[in-house]
Design a protein around this motif. Structure first.
Motif, mmCIF file in Angstrom:
data_model
loop_
_atom_site.group_PDB
_atom_site.id
_atom_site.type_symbol
_atom_site.label_atom_id
_atom_site.label_comp_id
_atom_site.label_asym_id
_atom_site.label_seq_id
_atom_site.Cartn_x
_atom_site.Cartn_y
_atom_site.Cartn_z
ATOM 1 N N GLY A 82 0.794 -1.227 0.000
ATOM 2 C CA GLY A 82 0.000 0.000 0.000
ATOM 3 C C GLY A 82 0.824 1.273 0.000
ATOM 4 N N TYR A 83 2.162 1.137 -0.123
ATOM 5 C CA TYR A 83 3.035 2.314 -0.121
ATOM 6 C C TYR A 83 4.087 2.173 -1.219
ATOM 7 C CZ TYR A 83 0.980 3.172 4.451
ATOM 8 O OH TYR A 83 0.093 3.400 5.470
ATOM 9 N N LYS A 84 4.526 3.313 -1.763
ATOM 10 C CA LYS A 84 5.588 3.299 -2.751
ATOM 11 C C LYS A 84 6.922 3.031 -2.059
ATOM 12 C CE LYS A 84 3.354 6.463 -6.013
ATOM 13 N NZ LYS A 84 3.472 7.739 -6.767
ATOM 14 N N SER A 85 7.749 2.227 -2.680
ATOM 15 C CA SER A 85 9.051 1.914 -2.094
ATOM 16 C C SER A 85 9.967 3.131 -2.180
ATOM 17 C CB SER A 85 9.678 0.721 -2.805
ATOM 18 O OG SER A 85 9.856 0.995 -4.178
ATOM 19 N N GLN A 86 10.955 3.148 -1.299
ATOM 20 C CA GLN A 86 11.927 4.239 -1.272
ATOM 21 C C GLN A 86 13.320 3.642 -1.144
ATOM 22 O OE1 GLN A 86 11.264 7.122 1.823
ATOM 23 N NE2 GLN A 86 13.076 8.321 1.340
ATOM 24 N N VAL A 87 14.284 4.163 -1.928
ATOM 25 C CA VAL A 87 15.654 3.653 -1.926
ATOM 26 C C VAL A 87 16.609 4.795 -1.595
ATOM 27 C CG1 VAL A 87 17.471 2.552 -3.288
ATOM 28 C CG2 VAL A 87 15.081 1.894 -3.633
ATOM 29 N N VAL A 88 17.535 4.556 -0.664
ATOM 30 C CA VAL A 88 18.584 5.525 -0.334
ATOM 31 C C VAL A 88 19.934 4.812 -0.447
ATOM 32 C CG1 VAL A 88 17.098 6.878 1.176
ATOM 33 C CG2 VAL A 88 18.481 5.035 2.142
ATOM 34 N N THR A 89 20.962 5.548 -0.830
ATOM 35 C CA THR A 89 22.317 4.997 -0.939
ATOM 36 C C THR A 89 23.145 5.460 0.248
ATOM 37 O OG1 THR A 89 22.164 5.016 -3.355
ATOM 38 C CG2 THR A 89 24.362 4.848 -2.391
ATOM 39 N N VAL A 90 23.783 4.501 0.914
ATOM 40 C CA VAL A 90 24.564 4.800 2.122
ATOM 41 C C VAL A 90 25.948 4.169 1.990
ATOM 42 C CG1 VAL A 90 24.655 4.601 4.635
ATOM 43 C CG2 VAL A 90 22.432 4.810 3.492
ATOM 44 N N GLU A 91 26.972 4.889 2.387
ATOM 45 C CA GLU A 91 28.342 4.385 2.372
ATOM 46 C C GLU A 91 28.667 3.823 3.757
ATOM 47 O OE1 GLU A 91 31.938 3.571 0.463
ATOM 48 O OE2 GLU A 91 30.220 4.620 -0.418
ATOM 49 N N PHE A 92 29.096 2.554 3.801
ATOM 50 C CA PHE A 92 29.383 1.896 5.075
ATOM 51 C C PHE A 92 30.873 1.638 5.213
ATOM 52 C CE2 PHE A 92 24.907 0.936 4.499
ATOM 53 C CZ PHE A 92 24.403 1.119 5.768
ATOM 54 N N LYS A 93 31.381 1.937 6.407
ATOM 55 C CA LYS A 93 32.765 1.644 6.751
ATOM 56 C C LYS A 93 32.799 0.760 7.988
ATOM 57 C CE LYS A 93 34.503 6.044 4.920
ATOM 58 N NZ LYS A 93 35.241 7.300 5.233
ATOM 59 N N LYS A 94 33.883 0.039 8.135
ATOM 60 C CA LYS A 94 34.033 -0.881 9.249
ATOM 61 C C LYS A 94 33.899 -0.137 10.580
ATOM 62 C CE LYS A 94 37.225 -4.353 11.149
ATOM 63 N NZ LYS A 94 36.230 -5.455 11.120
ATOM 64 N N GLY A 95 33.036 -0.705 11.455
ATOM 65 C CA GLY A 95 32.885 -0.171 12.798
ATOM 66 C C GLY A 95 31.970 1.037 12.897
ATOM 67 N N GLU A 96 31.328 1.451 11.783
ATOM 68 C CA GLU A 96 30.441 2.612 11.817
ATOM 69 C C GLU A 96 28.968 2.184 11.784
ATOM 70 O OE1 GLU A 96 33.116 6.104 9.661
ATOM 71 O OE2 GLU A 96 31.241 5.411 8.766
ATOM 72 N N GLY A 110 -1.541 0.168 -5.919
ATOM 73 C CA GLY A 110 -0.628 -0.960 -6.081
ATOM 74 C C GLY A 110 0.248 -0.876 -7.321
ATOM 75 N N ILE A 111 0.442 0.324 -7.887
ATOM 76 C CA ILE A 111 1.222 0.424 -9.122
ATOM 77 C C ILE A 111 2.713 0.240 -8.859
ATOM 78 C CG2 ILE A 111 -0.471 1.897 -10.252
ATOM 79 C CD1 ILE A 111 1.234 4.297 -9.603
ATOM 80 N N ASP A 112 3.143 0.383 -7.607
ATOM 81 C CA ASP A 112 4.560 0.238 -7.286
ATOM 82 C C ASP A 112 4.873 -1.122 -6.665
ATOM 83 O OD1 ASP A 112 7.099 1.701 -7.348
ATOM 84 O OD2 ASP A 112 7.061 1.512 -5.160
ATOM 85 N N GLU A 113 3.855 -1.980 -6.532
ATOM 86 C CA GLU A 113 4.096 -3.277 -5.906
ATOM 87 C C GLU A 113 4.981 -4.147 -6.797
ATOM 88 O OE1 GLU A 113 0.300 -5.071 -5.344
ATOM 89 O OE2 GLU A 113 -0.102 -5.289 -7.466
ATOM 90 N N VAL A 114 5.779 -5.000 -6.159
ATOM 91 C CA VAL A 114 6.708 -5.864 -6.876
ATOM 92 C C VAL A 114 5.995 -7.135 -7.310
ATOM 93 C CG1 VAL A 114 8.834 -7.206 -6.696
ATOM 94 C CG2 VAL A 114 8.694 -4.940 -5.660
ATOM 95 N N VAL A 115 6.146 -7.492 -8.589
ATOM 96 C CA VAL A 115 5.574 -8.725 -9.128
ATOM 97 C C VAL A 115 6.692 -9.512 -9.799
ATOM 98 C CG1 VAL A 115 3.253 -7.780 -9.431
ATOM 99 C CG2 VAL A 115 4.922 -7.567 -11.284
ATOM 100 N N VAL A 116 6.502 -10.825 -9.907
ATOM 101 C CA VAL A 116 7.553 -11.675 -10.483
ATOM 102 C C VAL A 116 7.059 -12.516 -11.655
ATOM 103 C CG1 VAL A 116 8.785 -11.830 -8.289
ATOM 104 C CG2 VAL A 116 7.077 -13.566 -8.858
ATOM 105 N N THR A 117 5.761 -12.681 -11.820
ATOM 106 C CA THR A 117 5.246 -13.660 -12.774
ATOM 107 C C THR A 117 5.354 -13.206 -14.214
ATOM 108 O OG1 THR A 117 3.678 -14.326 -11.058
ATOM 109 C CG2 THR A 117 3.291 -15.159 -13.275
ATOM 110 N N GLY A 118 5.173 -11.918 -14.476
ATOM 111 C CA GLY A 118 5.122 -11.458 -15.849
ATOM 112 C C GLY A 118 6.370 -11.766 -16.650
ATOM 113 N N ASP A 119 7.557 -11.608 -16.032
ATOM 114 C CA ASP A 119 8.819 -11.759 -16.761
ATOM 115 C C ASP A 119 9.807 -12.689 -16.058
ATOM 116 O OD1 ASP A 119 8.203 -9.708 -18.824
ATOM 117 O OD2 ASP A 119 8.209 -8.376 -17.103
ATOM 118 N N ARG A 120 9.355 -13.488 -15.100
ATOM 119 C CA ARG A 120 10.242 -14.327 -14.283
ATOM 120 C C ARG A 120 11.341 -13.473 -13.654
ATOM 121 N NH1 ARG A 120 10.105 -20.426 -16.395
ATOM 122 N NH2 ARG A 120 11.365 -20.736 -14.546
#
Length: 791
Positions: A82-96, A110-120
């Motif tokens: 029921g919600y649009k997905s959101q993606v952020v890019t984060v840089e990770f370093k050891k111990g942080e 549901g236009i942003d929902e993930v489906v798998v059947t149409g194209d495998r």
């Protein structure tokens, strides 16, 4: 086939060389934060790291944490139904440790929902080259669907029907074509066998299903045979958080129906729970379902129109991450079912006037290994199988000769690689699908032919087991699909090559064939909110008996058996589809509208020739090829209107024509049991935080139905009738009560309020059990409770 099987096995064994069971080094690179929507914390949202198998879910307060992440730049994705997905890019370093917060926007259509059947391949719905309709647990709740079969009426182009008064054999018709033209998948694997499919749609409990993805037409190039009308993909529930749910309900089928017997009790209970380890590497989901339904007699003639049913299902899904980019998932479930129709239900089967009784033991298991390469490329290797053991009785007039046993095994071995490039995607793989089936009549003591020997002893002969069918089918397939994006235009070209063999061991017959099934789809974004799609696909059905032929229509006057003609040839289809998909927020209202045209040309289509009854009343339906072909065409429409988060309206309607090009039985060109129009709607309203109301409806237009009743001057010749139209209206009320970290839900409702149900059933021991049409159930009242932390 042996070479192809060895090839698939060798690929599966290659997995061992990629699996590292060593523990990953601890990086102490962690992420924590929360997910909100509309200013409030959003519980149970899914957090995943793209290009890896790492993921978790927010808790009931909307907070999350993932520890020991890989080092470097990672894309963190938050999504929720029921919600649009959101993606952020984060840089990770050891111990942080990094703090990240997500603010999700509503996606009520549901236009942003993930489906798998149409194209495998995992894609947002609007990015998929084909239209994918999704049936979700919310719809299961709105429509009070306790099994898969009850929900399939609420997707465009789909219609569930009951084909037998005695045992309740059901099938789903898609785009005007009967059940065997649709491919039923479990987690995208074609292991739902024809034997299981005879009754299986009513056996699959809704509580084990995360969602159902429906693709109409065009699936054959990627999923093999029997996907001419489309595919129905059951996605089982994944363990993504610590959760639990239990429900129990009671229904009364046939309440207040004039001229009927007593209402039939229908008791159900289900449970779901999932556990995920603190490091997110291992998860386990467990589910169970129980149902006990009494038989229902609609015309009070002592013979049931709805069979008795006892169903117990248990299953689980387990996953484990070997590393950040590898994962294994294991599925297992077992269904034990008893059903019976006819009369004298408290007697043993052979003492009844009519009895169609089935005892199923269905075991399904699957293992999938996923490995990421490059940034997002995914390689999957899988093996899955389904074993069916069925004891049956299809008999009348106290016959001892009609007990049987059927054993079937379906298995799939395959490998698939999804490659992602800057403006294109490539999917390719191979698959071996094997099926075996052995059906036999059981021997018995032939008391009627007892004799007395010279010593005065009674000698009762014993008949031997008789093999009815002993068949084996093997299909080795290679498939590929390449999709390219050109600004607003997306072009997808795919093909599947299948080599199949169908062997009848009992008769020594063997059919083989090589089939190339191409597929081309075009998607054009006219506007951000308006998409046009067009597609062509070729499909096929091999000449086999793995479907509803294993059901036998039984009465006191006749018994219908099925067989293939000696010169039956492969059936081929050419399918064309075009659609417009509109999704936009207009003012404060979200509006979605889909219109989809379909045209399918069937060459050498399968058709039945009705034989005459022999001295024992046995009638043979012979499957032949209709010489002039058939055409199925029509229009699917779907609308979705959401004025607010408290009210949603969804509906669909189909107008179609399904005709042979030359007249078949009774001089008719129309497909039998196929109405030219049918549709549905579902409205859900939540006026307060804790109270909800829903109403649903299904319309079925008139259709031609065969009739072989003894009231006819010549029952063996039969005739056909034009049925009435039907409108099945239902309502449901629910109320939630907060219980600390969980909720208790009370619900009640009624299906088919006006009892729009067939009223001209044939009756008595010599009735025609196939003369049944219209809604699956008469007026039904139900109530129950649910408790869980995800309600």
């Amino acid at each position: 086939m042996k070479k192809s099987l060895k090839l698939c096995l060798s690929v599966a064994l290659m997995v061992l060389s990629f699996v590292s069971v060593a523990q990953e080094k601890r990086t102490d690179a962690n992420i924590y934060g929360h997910v909100i929507a509309d200013g409030e914390h959003l519980p149970f949202a899914t957090i995943s790291i793209e290009g890896t198998t790492i993921g978790t879910a927010a808790d009931e307060t909307g907070h999350f944490q993932i520890v020991n992440l890989p080092l470097g730049s990672l894309k963190i994705k938050a999504q929720a139904i029921g919600y649009k997905s959101q993606v952020v890019t984060v840089e990770f370093k050891k111990g942080e440790s990094k703090e990240v917060h997500f603010d999700l926007e509503k996606d009520v259509l549901g236009i942003d929902e993930v489906v798998v059947t149409g194209d495998r391949n995992e894609k947002n719905r609007t990015e998929s080259s084909t239209i994918v309709n999704t049936l979700t647990p919310k719809l299961f709740t709105t429509t009070q669907s306790v099994t898969l079969s009850e929900s399939l009426n609420f997707a465009p182009g789909l219609r569930m029907e009951n084909n037998c008064q005695n045992c309740g054999f059901t099938q789903v018709r898609m785009n005007g074509m009967e059940g065997p033209y649709s491919q039923v998948l479990i987690n995208s694997r074609p292991i739902f066998s024809g034997l299981a499919g005879v009754y299986g749609l009513e056996l699959m409990p809704a509580n084990m299903i995360e969602r159902v993805e429906v693709v109409r037409g065009g699936g054959s190039a990627l999923y093999g045979s029997n996907a001419i009308a489309g595919t129905i993909n059951l996605i089982l529930k994944d363990p993504v958080n610590n959760s639990y749910e239990f429900s129990a309900g009671t229904g009364f089928v046939g309440v207040g129906v004039d001229g009927a017997g007593d209402a039939a009790e229908d008791y159900t209970a289900s449970m779901n729970t999932s556990l995920v380890s603190s490091d997110g590497k291992t998860g386990l989901a467990v589910y169970g379902f129980y149902r006990d339904r009494a038989p229902f007699d609609a015309n009070d003639d002592t013979f049931s129109e709805i069979s008795s049913l006892q169903n117990t299902t248990v299953g689980s899904r387990l996953f484990h991450r070997f590393s950040a980019r590898s994962k294994v998932a294991v599925d297992f479930f077992n269904i034990k079912e008893n059903r019976r129709g006819g009369d004298k239900h408290s007697y043993v089967e052979h003492e009844a006037g009519i009895a169609e009784a089935l005892e199923h033991d269905i075991t399904t298991a699957a293992v999938t290994y996923d490995q990421f390469f490059r940034e997002k490329d995914l390689w999957s290797v899988y093996v899955s199988g389904q074993r069916v053991d069925r004891d049956s009785y299809y008999g009348a007039e106290q016959s001892l000769a009609d007990y049987g046993n059927t054993k079937g095994l379906t298995y799939t071995l395959g490998s698939q690689y999804n490659a992602h490039f800057e403006n294109s995607n490539l999917v390719f793989g191979m698959e071996h699908v094997g099926e075996t089936l052995k059906d036999k009549k059981l021997g018995y003591l032939d008391v009627d032919n007892a004799t007395v020997n010279g010593e005065g002893e009674i000698v009762i002969p014993h008949t031997d087991n008789t093999i009815v069918a002993d068949q084996e089918k093997n299909t080795f397939g290679l498939f590929t699909q390449y999709e390219m994006d050109f600004n607003r235009l997306s072009v997808s070209v795919g093909a599947r090559f299948d080599r199949y063999s169908v062997k009848d061991k009992d008769h020594g017959d063997k059919e083989t064939g090589n089939v190339l099934s191409p597929r081309v789809t075009l998607k054009y974004d006219i506007k951000e909110h308006l998409q046009a799609r067009a597609s062509y696909s070729k499909g096929y059905r091999a000449p086999q008996i793995f479907d509803e032929d294993l059901h036998i229509e039984t009465s006191g006057s006749r018994k219908v058996l099925h067989e293939n003609s000696d010169d039956l040839e492969q059936e081929t289809s050419h399918s064309y589809m075009a659609s417009l998909d509109f999704n936009k927020k207009i003012g404060n209202t979200f509006v979605g509208f889909l219109v989809e045209g379909f045209y399918t040309k069937l060459d050498n289509p399968f058709a039945n020739e009705y034989g005459e009854a022999d001295a024992n009343g046995t009638v043979i339906y012979t499957r032949v090829n209709a010489t002039e072909g058939a055409v199925v065409k029509g229009l699917n429409m779907e609308f979705n209107v959401v004025p607010s988060d408290k009210l949603s309206l969804k509906g669909g309607f189909t107008i179609q024509s399904s005709k042979y090009e030359e007249a078949q039985n009774f001089g008719q060109k129309d497909f039998f049991r196929t109405p030219n129009e049918y549709g549905y709607f579902a409205i859900d309203w939540k006026p307060t935080k804790n109270f909800g109301f829903s109403t649903t409806g299904n319309y079925t237009g008139p259709m031609n139905v065969e009739f072989f009743g003894v009231s006819l001057p010549d029952p063996d010749a039969g005739t056909f009738i034009k049925s009435d139209s039907f409108f099945d209206l239902g309502m449901k009320f629910r109320y939630n009560i907060k219980l600390n970290g969980a909720k208790l839900q009370l619900y009640t409702g009624m299906k088919n309020i006006f009892n729009s149900y067939q009223d001209d059933f044939d009756s008595g021991v010599e009735r025609d059990p196939g003369f049944i049409y219209g809604p699956l159930n008469p007026r039904t009242i139900y109530f129950g409770i649910k408790i869980g932390n995800l309600l």
